[in-house]
Design a protein around this motif. Structure first.
Motif, PDB file in Angstrom:
ATOM      1  N   THR A 194       0.840  -1.195   0.000  1.00 48.37           N
ATOM      2  CA  THR A 194       0.000   0.000   0.000  1.00 48.37           C
ATOM      3  C   THR A 194       0.875   1.245   0.000  1.00 48.37           C
ATOM      4  OG1 THR A 194      -0.106   0.017   2.428  1.00 48.37           O
ATOM      5  CG2 THR A 194      -1.866  -1.153   1.248  1.00 48.37           C
ATOM      6  N   PRO A 195       0.352   2.368  -0.495  1.00 48.12           N
ATOM      7  CA  PRO A 195       1.128   3.610  -0.472  1.00 48.12           C
ATOM      8  C   PRO A 195       1.445   4.018   0.964  1.00 48.12           C
ATOM      9  CG  PRO A 195      -0.770   3.819  -1.925  1.00 48.12           C
ATOM     10  CD  PRO A 195      -0.951   2.543  -1.171  1.00 48.12           C
ATOM     11  N   PRO A 196       2.531   4.758   1.180  1.00 52.19           N
ATOM     12  CA  PRO A 196       2.910   5.182   2.540  1.00 52.19           C
ATOM     13  C   PRO A 196       1.875   6.132   3.141  1.00 52.19           C
ATOM     14  CG  PRO A 196       4.239   6.317   0.895  1.00 52.19           C
ATOM     15  CD  PRO A 196       3.479   5.255   0.166  1.00 52.19           C
ATOM     16  N   ARG A 197       1.637   5.972   4.454  1.00 50.51           N
ATOM     17  CA  ARG A 197       0.680   6.827   5.160  1.00 50.51           C
ATOM     18  C   ARG A 197       1.369   7.840   6.064  1.00 50.51           C
ATOM     19  NH1 ARG A 197      -2.066   1.285   6.732  1.00 50.51           N
ATOM     20  NH2 ARG A 197       0.181   0.963   6.786  1.00 50.51           N
ATOM     21  N   THR A 198       2.655   7.642   6.342  1.00 48.60           N
ATOM     22  CA  THR A 198       3.446   8.591   7.123  1.00 48.60           C
ATOM     23  C   THR A 198       4.757   8.843   6.395  1.00 48.60           C
ATOM     24  OG1 THR A 198       4.613   6.896   8.404  1.00 48.60           O
ATOM     25  CG2 THR A 198       2.481   7.668   9.266  1.00 48.60           C
ATOM     26  N   TYR A 199       5.444   9.917   6.786  1.00 51.72           N
ATOM     27  CA  TYR A 199       6.712  10.213   6.141  1.00 51.72           C
ATOM     28  C   TYR A 199       7.743   9.110   6.407  1.00 51.72           C
ATOM     29  CZ  TYR A 199      10.863  12.557   4.510  1.00 51.72           C
ATOM     30  OH  TYR A 199      12.005  12.849   3.831  1.00 51.72           O
ATOM     31  N   ARG A 200       7.714   8.530   7.591  1.00 51.44           N
ATOM     32  CA  ARG A 200       8.629   7.430   7.920  1.00 51.44           C
ATOM     33  C   ARG A 200       8.430   6.263   6.963  1.00 51.44           C
ATOM     34  NH1 ARG A 200      13.329   7.116   9.525  1.00 51.44           N
ATOM     35  NH2 ARG A 200      13.461   5.814   7.665  1.00 51.44           N
ATOM     36  N   GLU A 201       7.171   5.966   6.643  1.00 50.98           N
ATOM     37  CA  GLU A 201       6.883   4.892   5.700  1.00 50.98           C
ATOM     38  C   GLU A 201       7.368   5.250   4.293  1.00 50.98           C
ATOM     39  OE1 GLU A 201       2.752   3.899   5.855  1.00 50.98           O
ATOM     40  OE2 GLU A 201       2.845   3.161   7.913  1.00 50.98           O
ATOM     41  N   LEU A 202       7.281   6.529   3.940  1.00 52.56           N
ATOM     42  CA  LEU A 202       7.777   6.965   2.629  1.00 52.56           C
ATOM     43  C   LEU A 202       9.271   6.702   2.515  1.00 52.56           C
ATOM     44  CD1 LEU A 202       7.160   8.524  -0.048  1.00 52.56           C
ATOM     45  CD2 LEU A 202       7.854  10.598   1.162  1.00 52.56           C
ATOM     46  N   VAL A 203      10.017   7.023   3.567  1.00 48.98           N
ATOM     47  CA  VAL A 203      11.457   6.773   3.558  1.00 48.98           C
ATOM     48  C   VAL A 203      11.732   5.270   3.543  1.00 48.98           C
ATOM     49  CG1 VAL A 203      13.604   7.062   4.851  1.00 48.98           C
ATOM     50  CG2 VAL A 203      11.967   8.957   4.711  1.00 48.98           C
ATOM     51  N   ASP A 204      10.997   4.504   4.354  1.00 51.13           N
ATOM     52  CA  ASP A 204      11.185   3.052   4.379  1.00 51.13           C
ATOM     53  C   ASP A 204      10.914   2.428   3.010  1.00 51.13           C
ATOM     54  OD1 ASP A 204      11.809   3.212   7.050  1.00 51.13           O
ATOM     55  OD2 ASP A 204       9.827   2.564   7.757  1.00 51.13           O
ATOM     56  N   ASP A 205       9.893   2.911   2.335  1.00 48.96           N
ATOM     57  CA  ASP A 205       9.592   2.403   0.994  1.00 48.96           C
ATOM     58  C   ASP A 205      10.703   2.754   0.013  1.00 48.96           C
ATOM     59  OD1 ASP A 205       7.236   1.354   1.917  1.00 48.96           O
ATOM     60  OD2 ASP A 205       5.961   2.938   1.101  1.00 48.96           O
ATOM     61  N   SER A 206      11.295   3.925   0.183  1.00 54.97           N
ATOM     62  CA  SER A 206      12.417   4.317  -0.671  1.00 54.97           C
ATOM     63  C   SER A 206      13.596   3.367  -0.484  1.00 54.97           C
ATOM     64  CB  SER A 206      12.849   5.756  -0.355  1.00 54.97           C
ATOM     65  OG  SER A 206      11.811   6.673  -0.622  1.00 54.97           O
ATOM     66  N   VAL A 207      13.840   2.957   0.769  1.00 55.32           N
ATOM     67  CA  VAL A 207      14.906   1.993   1.066  1.00 55.32           C
ATOM     68  C   VAL A 207      14.625   0.670   0.369  1.00 55.32           C
ATOM     69  CG1 VAL A 207      16.036   0.667   2.892  1.00 55.32           C
ATOM     70  CG2 VAL A 207      15.478   3.078   3.266  1.00 55.32           C
ATOM     71  N   LYS A 208      13.391   0.200   0.461  1.00 53.22           N
ATOM     72  CA  LYS A 208      13.021  -1.076  -0.166  1.00 53.22           C
ATOM     73  C   LYS A 208      13.194  -1.024  -1.685  1.00 53.22           C
ATOM     74  CE  LYS A 208       9.560  -2.138   3.384  1.00 53.22           C
ATOM     75  NZ  LYS A 208       8.098  -2.263   3.670  1.00 53.22           N
ATOM     76  N   LEU A 209      12.784   0.078  -2.280  1.00 53.42           N
ATOM     77  CA  LEU A 209      12.922   0.230  -3.734  1.00 53.42           C
ATOM     78  C   LEU A 209      14.388   0.243  -4.145  1.00 53.42           C
ATOM     79  CD1 LEU A 209      10.137   2.923  -4.148  1.00 53.42           C
ATOM     80  CD2 LEU A 209      10.124   0.700  -5.283  1.00 53.42           C
ATOM     81  N   LYS A 210      15.189   1.012  -3.406  1.00 56.53           N
ATOM     82  CA  LYS A 210      16.613   1.122  -3.710  1.00 56.53           C
ATOM     83  C   LYS A 210      17.294  -0.239  -3.629  1.00 56.53           C
ATOM     84  CE  LYS A 210      20.025   4.107  -4.554  1.00 56.53           C
ATOM     85  NZ  LYS A 210      20.030   5.009  -5.715  1.00 56.53           N
ATOM     86  N   LYS A 211      16.924  -1.049  -2.643  1.00 55.43           N
ATOM     87  CA  LYS A 211      17.523  -2.377  -2.482  1.00 55.43           C
ATOM     88  C   LYS A 211      17.194  -3.289  -3.657  1.00 55.43           C
ATOM     89  CE  LYS A 211      17.942  -2.583   2.567  1.00 55.43           C
ATOM     90  NZ  LYS A 211      17.463  -3.244   3.820  1.00 55.43           N
TER      91      LYS A 211
END
Length: 430
Positions: A160-177
């Motif tokens: 699901t799309p991020p609901r908080t800024y922390r989740e946005l950063v965490d999703d960026s980490v997952k994508l980068k990996k």
């Protein structure tokens, strides 16, 4: 949008005359009785709103207002406000303009105000006033959202799309990996305005959500860009770039090339204005496109939006009432409104209007996100795009976009960017 450095006066004038195929003019005299009054109309062209779109829209409005002949002027860049200033400085201020930032022109008496009667059909008739008067028809809203590649999200295990800024950063980490570039951001050359959208989002969540009148307070000297709130917003953007979540190699891309880069799958998320929804539906990429609002730290809504964008009329037009009649005919024509929604994903704010039922899924999701933010009292100003009282001084938005290039590329820290913005504000208001 209107956030580009402008060309030199001579080159800009020559370029626009070549593009428009007509003579510039602003306050010419009326034709003799029985002849048509010639009005100059300043517009702009984009990949979505091309010459064919404008010519058809002009023809529809002119058919409803006998006695008017329109000479179309095309701004040589997206900065039609800057170009209008150039024309004004040479005595060629246009008679009718669309998407003009009225700041400076309104205060100088160069624009004709709209009356309450003329604004009666608009959802928010008193949007963006200057000294209590409205100079731009508030016919449509545009908002900034994050468009995302659902295929990339699935590949990174993001459900699901991020609901908080922390989740946005965490999703960026997952994508980068997974070897996926998290964010597509560009804005090179004359399209420097296009690099502003990540900052527009973070200022919305970290500054305007808490202090809606922040720019008015800046004008009163109560806050500064070097204050914690603004620096924190800038640091979020700088941090994303510094960690490689915003691909710095793409910063030199033009607006059109940046849009195409997202369409070509060169990044998972694309923070951009809602006009992209029309493009995503008509020039569909090979993946499904989703939509979400840039999240706040706590998850409460803060959607940066701007309402306005419509016609302004010169107070020195050869026939002001006729010019206003033509401007309203253009703005309120059903086919023109439908065409602008289809071509540019606009969210129309005219009473009784409903968008075409044939609009695609990305536009519908964009509209849904905007309406939900309205319901949740989550609409805030859109930094660098404000108009009316409580907006940036003329020219400062363009300087902000130039500073953003340095912030994103690592040539300027968030604190230095705050200092830079205060300096630009002070220079513009001396």
């Amino acid at each position: 949008m209107t956030r580009n450095p402008i060309l030199t006066r001579t080159a800009a004038l020559a370029g626009a005359l070549l593009l428009a195929g007509c003579t510039a003019g602003g306050s010419g005299t009326s034709a003799s009785k029985g002849d048509k009054v010639t009005l100059t109309f300043l517009t702009f062209e984009t990949p979505n709103l091309d010459a064919k779109y404008w010519d058809a829209a002009i023809a529809r409005a002119s058919a409803k207002v006998p006695g008017v002949k329109i000479k179309k002027l095309v701004s040589p860049s997206a900065d039609r406000t800057g170009y209008a200033k150039q024309l004004d400085s040479t005595g060629q201020f246009p008679d009718v303009m669309i998407g003009l930032n009225p700041a400076g022109f309104a205060e100088a008496g160069k624009l004709a105000p709209w009356t309450d009667k003329e604004l009666a059909t608009y959802g928010d008739p008193h949007a963006n006033p200057y000294g209590g008067k409205v100079y731009q028809l508030p016919y449509a809203a545009q908002t900034t959202l994050v468009y995302y590649n659902k295929k990339d999200f699935a590949a990174a295990g993001i459900d699901t799309p991020p609901r908080t800024y922390r989740e946005l950063v965490d999703d960026s980490v997952k994508l980068k990996k997974k070897g996926i570039n998290p964010f597509v951001v560009g804005g090179g050359g004359k399209d420097s305005w296009a690099d502003m959208f990540p900052l527009i989002c973070t200022v919305a969540t970290d500054v305007y959500k808490k202090t809606p009148d922040w720019l008015s307070q800046r004008a009163d000297g109560k806050v500064k860009f070097t204050d914690k709130a603004f620096v924190t917003a800038a640091q979020k953007v700088a941090g994303l770039a510094g960690k490689g979540y915003i691909d710095r190699a793409g910063l030199s891309r033009s607006y059109a090339d940046t849009e195409q880069a997202f369409r070509d799958g060169m990044g998972a998320m694309y923070p951009m204005g809602s006009w992209f929804s029309a493009s995503a539906d008509t020039k569909k990429p090979s993946f499904d496109t989703g939509v979400f609002a840039w999240p706040t730290d706590q998850g409460s809504p803060a959607l940066p939006s701007v309402l306005g964008g419509g016609m302004t009329v010169s107070s020195k037009a050869p026939d002001v009432p006729l010019a206003k009649k033509w401007a309203k005919a253009f703005m309120e024509d059903q086919k023109n409104l439908d065409a602008s929604v289809k071509a540019d994903g606009l969210i129309i704010d005219i009473k009784g209007y409903t968008p075409p039922t044939t609009m695609g899924p990305v536009y519908k999701e964009t509209l849904k996100a905007y309406r939900q933010a309205q319901k949740d009292d989550g609409i805030v100003n859109s930094f660098s795009q404000e108009t009316g009282d409580g907006s940036l001084p003329p020219g400062v938005a363009d300087k902000a976009a130039i500073g953003m290039q340095k912030l994103l590329s690592g040539g300027m820290t968030a604190k230095e960017f705050g200092v830079y913005m205060d300096e630009q504000w002070d220079k513009a208001t001396r």
